[in-house]
Design an enzyme around this catalytic site. Structure first.
Site, PDB file in Angstrom:
ATOM      1  N   CYS A 194       0.887  -1.177   0.000  1.00 39.41           N
ATOM      2  CA  CYS A 194       0.000   0.000   0.000  1.00 39.41           C
ATOM      3  C   CYS A 194       0.911   1.209   0.000  1.00 39.41           C
ATOM      4  O   CYS A 194       1.563   1.424  -1.015  1.00 39.41           O
ATOM      5  CB  CYS A 194      -1.038  -0.040   1.109  1.00 39.41           C
ATOM      6  SG  CYS A 194      -0.560  -0.727   2.679  1.00 39.41           S
ATOM      7  N   SER A 195       1.018   1.958   1.081  1.00 40.48           N
ATOM      8  CA  SER A 195       1.974   3.070   1.073  1.00 40.48           C
ATOM      9  C   SER A 195       2.225   3.568   2.484  1.00 40.48           C
ATOM     10  O   SER A 195       2.272   4.767   2.728  1.00 40.48           O
ATOM     11  CB  SER A 195       1.469   4.224   0.199  1.00 40.48           C
ATOM     12  OG  SER A 195       1.454   3.856  -1.160  1.00 40.48           O
ATOM     13  N   CYS A 196       2.430   2.647   3.434  1.00 35.04           N
ATOM     14  CA  CYS A 196       2.541   3.030   4.842  1.00 35.04           C
ATOM     15  C   CYS A 196       3.814   3.842   5.101  1.00 35.04           C
ATOM     16  O   CYS A 196       4.868   3.557   4.539  1.00 35.04           O
ATOM     17  CB  CYS A 196       2.573   1.781   5.707  1.00 35.04           C
ATOM     18  SG  CYS A 196       1.114   0.743   5.473  1.00 35.04           S
TER      19      CYS A 196
END
Ligand SMILES: [Fe+2]
Lengths: 196, 211
Positions: A104-106
């Site tokens: 995702c893009s944590c």
């Protein structure tokens, strides 16, 4: 799969969801603005830069940061959502660290801010784990062949920040001067701290 | 799920575009979409962060790749408001004045069978093998490390197990481990001896390897 040709714009879709929830009385007064305020005003890579500058100038703080970055960042007031378990990665002259979230893009919002588009792009997420040296070079960081690279995949709840090496020629600099050398890109690991 | 979101190591992607002095949000609707999801999770308790991640993973791959990050956020959040019965797709499309594409439904049997591991089984320095699981639902073990062996660098605290939390499974907490894999063990054609990838993995995903 049917592909509708009259897809509403993302803006119109966002307004549709917002108004549908609001008309049902589900959005508390000011709740959206409060989130947006936090995201744009409080979560800021300058926070992470201050953490790095403190670590460069205060050996006891650095020790605490490397042992428990969550508490060390909280000492400076940086904590909360997506900062519940922060781990600091110290660069060494012979080993570089870089962060990604391939799925995702944590990121550690309180210290790095919301991530930039390049970090969220399929290109970065697909490529940096497999060919980090090439990706870093394309992004302007040409690491010597003998410098090791560790790529940290943010696949669970740990949120990472990179502590870049302190640039030469900064002896005696104030924390504020040093913090100005540390960009969001350096905190993620696609850049070094700017040279003095 | 073996979905489009699991991008690590996939080939065919080109240069990374980089914008100087990028704003937090490029357009106001992006800020609103982000806030609607955060309020949906934190205030309305409509969904949790794992359901949210999985709702995005369930987007049709073509839409996923074409959408910007905040369109994915919007699509995931809207899907969960529809699935939980708060709003209908028809209502959203009427208000939007056009189609409102949502994510595909959850798989009927989403979880891999993984025995809960409430106590940390591994410690720093242990060699561990990542189980080669392919659950139909949410998981946080990237494909590129499944079936690979790595070394535990660090034991992190116990956190809610996402594969269960994303699908209404019984709440369970497990430690995660920062497991280092040599790049050359992950990709025969890429990487170098002094490159490695560290993946943060829940206990259930792993099994021990005799030294
Ligand atoms: Fe992520």
């Amino acid at each position: 799969m049917s592909t509708p040709t009259n897809i509403a714009s993302p803006k119109a879709r966002t307004e549709a969801l917002q108004s549908a929830l609001a008309d049902k009385g589900l959005i508390p007064e000011g709740a959206l603005d409060a989130v947006i305020h936090t995201a744009t005003e409080d979560w800021d890579p300058e926070n992470g830069a201050r953490v790095v500058a403190r670590a460069w100038t205060d050996p006891d703080f650095k020790k605490r940061l490397l042992a428990d970055a969550t508490s060390a960042c909280a000492e400076l007031g940086y904590e909360g959502i997506q900062g519940e378990y922060i781990v600091a990665l110290e660069d060494e002259p012979e080993r570089h660290n870089v962060i990604v979230c391939t799925q995702c893009s944590c990121t550690a919002w309180p210290v790095l801010g919301l991530p930039p588009d390049w970090y969220k792009s399929p290109e970065y997420r697909a490529r940096v784990a497999r060919e980090p040296r090439k990706v870093l070079k394309e992004m302007g960081l040409d690491l010597a062949r003998d410098i090791a690279i560790r790529v940290w995949e943010t696949s669970a709840e740990t949120r990472y920040m990179v502590i870049p090496c302190r640039p030469e020629g900064t002896d005696g600099w104030s924390e504020e001067q040093l913090a100005a050398l540390v960009t969001r890109e350096a905190l993620i690991g696609i850049a070094l701290a700017n040279p003095a | 799920m073996d979905g489009i979101h699991d991008l690590g190591g996939m080939a065919g992607f080109g240069a990374i575009s980089y914008e100087e002095n990028e704003p937090v949000f490029h357009e106001p609707w992006q800020a609103t979409a982000f806030a609607l999801n955060i309020v949906g999770i934190g205030v309305l308790r409509n969904h949790n962060a794992d359901e949210y991640r999985h709702s995005i993973e369930r987007m049709p791959p073509v839409h996923y790749l074409q959408a910007c990050y905040y369109e994915r956020v919007l699509t995931g959040a809207a899907t969960l408001f529809v699935e939980k019965g708060v709003v209908t797709k028809e209502e959203l499309e009427e208000r939007a004045g056009g189609a409102f594409p949502l994510a595909s439904p959850n798989a009927p049997d989403p979880m891999a069978e993984l025995e809960p591991q409430p106590v940390a089984r591994f410690t720093k320095g242990d060699r561990v093998l990542v189980k080669d699981i392919h659950p139909a639902g949410h998981t946080r073990v990237p494909r590129f490390c499944r079936g690979k062996t790595g070394t535990v660098l660090h034991v992190a605290p116990a956190f809610s197990f996402p594969d269960a939390a994303a699908h209404g499974g019984a709440f369970r907490k497990e430690h995660t481990y920062h497991v280092e894999f040599a790049s050359t063990d992950l990709w025969a054609d890429a990487g170098a001896d002094n490159e490695s990838v560290i993946v943060d993995l829940w206990d259930s995903y792993l099994e021990g390897v005799d030294a």
